[in-house]
Design an enzyme around this catalytic site. Structure first.
Site, PDB file in Angstrom:
ATOM      1  N   SER A 156       5.976   4.692  -4.501  1.00  0.00           N
ATOM      2  CA  SER A 156       5.253   4.752  -3.235  1.00  0.00           C
ATOM      3  C   SER A 156       4.682   6.153  -3.075  1.00  0.00           C
ATOM      4  O   SER A 156       3.982   6.638  -3.964  1.00  0.00           O
ATOM      5  CB  SER A 156       6.184   4.371  -2.082  1.00  0.00           C
ATOM      6  OG  SER A 156       5.469   4.266  -0.867  1.00  0.00           O
ATOM      7  N   THR A 157       5.010   6.826  -1.992  1.00  0.00           N
ATOM      8  CA  THR A 157       4.462   8.155  -1.734  1.00  0.00           C
ATOM      9  C   THR A 157       4.760   9.094  -2.908  1.00  0.00           C
ATOM     10  O   THR A 157       5.903   9.224  -3.325  1.00  0.00           O
ATOM     11  CB  THR A 157       5.060   8.729  -0.443  1.00  0.00           C
ATOM     12  OG1 THR A 157       4.838   7.811   0.615  1.00  0.00           O
ATOM     13  CG2 THR A 157       4.441  10.068  -0.107  1.00  0.00           C
ATOM     14  N   HIS A 183       2.598   1.502  -4.179  1.00  0.00           N
ATOM     15  CA  HIS A 183       2.101   1.367  -2.815  1.00  0.00           C
ATOM     16  C   HIS A 183       0.902   2.302  -2.642  1.00  0.00           C
ATOM     17  O   HIS A 183       1.053   3.521  -2.602  1.00  0.00           O
ATOM     18  CB  HIS A 183       3.183   1.755  -1.807  1.00  0.00           C
ATOM     19  CG  HIS A 183       4.367   0.850  -1.824  1.00  0.00           C
ATOM     20  ND1 HIS A 183       5.576   1.209  -1.277  1.00  0.00           N
ATOM     21  CD2 HIS A 183       4.544  -0.401  -2.331  1.00  0.00           C
ATOM     22  CE1 HIS A 183       6.439   0.216  -1.431  1.00  0.00           C
ATOM     23  NE2 HIS A 183       5.835  -0.762  -2.071  1.00  0.00           N
ATOM     24  N   MET A 276       9.058   6.102   0.156  1.00  0.00           N
ATOM     25  CA  MET A 276       9.736   6.062   1.442  1.00  0.00           C
ATOM     26  C   MET A 276       9.694   4.636   1.950  1.00  0.00           C
ATOM     27  O   MET A 276       8.937   3.804   1.451  1.00  0.00           O
ATOM     28  CB  MET A 276       9.095   7.012   2.445  1.00  0.00           C
ATOM     29  CG  MET A 276       7.633   6.728   2.729  1.00  0.00           C
ATOM     30  SD  MET A 276       6.860   7.954   3.801  1.00  0.00           S
ATOM     31  CE  MET A 276       7.828   7.727   5.282  1.00  0.00           C
ATOM     32  N   ASP A 279      10.961  -0.991   0.937  1.00  0.00           N
ATOM     33  CA  ASP A 279      10.622  -1.806  -0.229  1.00  0.00           C
ATOM     34  C   ASP A 279      10.950  -1.009  -1.493  1.00  0.00           C
ATOM     35  O   ASP A 279      10.176  -0.172  -1.917  1.00  0.00           O
ATOM     36  CB  ASP A 279       9.134  -2.175  -0.211  1.00  0.00           C
ATOM     37  CG  ASP A 279       8.770  -3.027  -1.411  1.00  0.00           C
ATOM     38  OD1 ASP A 279       9.489  -3.995  -1.705  1.00  0.00           O
ATOM     39  OD2 ASP A 279       7.763  -2.705  -2.061  1.00  0.00           O
TER      40      ASP A 279
END
Length: 279
Positions: A156-157, A183, A276, A279
């Protein structure tokens, strides 16, 4: 025209009623046959060795030898035999499901989803799983869990840079396909795929569903649906499915990881990178 049975099934359950019910279910199909049944774990292991079934329908709550031990023994000693766990407590996400899949179960059927007198209602689902079940096949000398069938990555991030670092460090002849859920906003996914293709040893593809997953390739599922690996005619294929209505991210890392565990068992490798959220 009659069809010669192509899948030979051993039914293992401590309930005679349940065994008879699954016999009736399997009798509905010309291409599947029951070759034996067992009411306890010790007998099940003996019959697996004697009958060499293609598929074992295995209850986990067994006397003498418990079902998970039977499952682990079959996967270790008879890797070409597929095991479908038939459990009364196998709802998705339950601990027993996780342990069974981690031990190498090809699939799980929850018999508690129907009343005891209505097991025949599971016929379509059970027969489909029997037909799709796939053993790992005989292993060559020295082969083991170190030879993966799939590598799945969730990020993600901060993920794009972490992916460049990780994939750039892997050898180009890595023996398994790589599927990545990152993401990221949809318009930025294709440029990320091009960047990974240019700066890592792997051919990188934006996956829209139906792709055969090949070693030496990285697949980034497109937005809009979850991505799940499945075996289709001895090919590992990336299947797109509608996401849960309340899913915070689509495609979902969770869905990808669970699908890989279900399809490849201990030969699935999962890597969770930066990010973060839940998921």
């Amino acid at each position: 025209m009659s069809v010669s049975p192509s899948r030979r099934v051993l039914v293992v359950d401590d309930s005679a009623f349940v065994r008879r019910a699954f016999r009736r279910v399997i009798a509905l199909a010309e291409d599947v046959e029951v070759v034996g049944e067992a009411s306890d774990g010790a007998t099940a292991l003996q019959l697996v060795a004697e009958l060499s079934p293609d598929v074992v329908l295995l209850d986990l709550a067994l006397p003498v030898v418990d079902g998970l031990t039977v499952l682990e023994t079959i996967r270790r000693e008879h890797p070409s035999v597929s095991v479908i766990v038939i459990s009364g407590s196998a709802q998705q996400g339950a601990e027993v499901t996780r342990r069974a899949l981690a031990a190498g179960a090809a699939d799980v059927v929850d018999k508690s989803a129907v009343q005891a007198m209505s097991i025949h209602d599971l016929a379509r689902d059970v027969l489909a799983k029997i037909r799709d079940a796939r053993g790992q096949g005989p292993r060559p000398p020295g082969a083991g869990r170190s030879t993966p069938e799939i590598l799945v990555i969730g990020a993600s991030t901060g993920g794009p840079q972490a992916l460049l670092t990780l994939l750039g460090a892997l050898p180009g002849d890595y023996p398994a396909p790589i599927v990545v859920v990152q993401h990221i906003s949809g318009p930025f996914l294709e440029p990320l795929a091009r960047r990974l293709d240019e700066l890592t040893p792997f051919s990188t593809h934006l996956a829209r569903g139906g792709e055969s997953l090949e070693p030496g390739c990285v697949y980034l599922p497109a937005p809009g649906r979850d991505a799940v690996p499945e075996w289709r005619d001895d090919r590992l294929v990336l299947v797109r499915r509608p996401a849960a209505p309340d899913a915070p991210h689509v495609p979902s890392v969770d869905a990808l990881f669970m699908g890989a565990a279900k399809a490849c068992g201990p030969r699935a490798v999962g890597v969770l990178l930066t990010g973060m959220g839940r998921d």
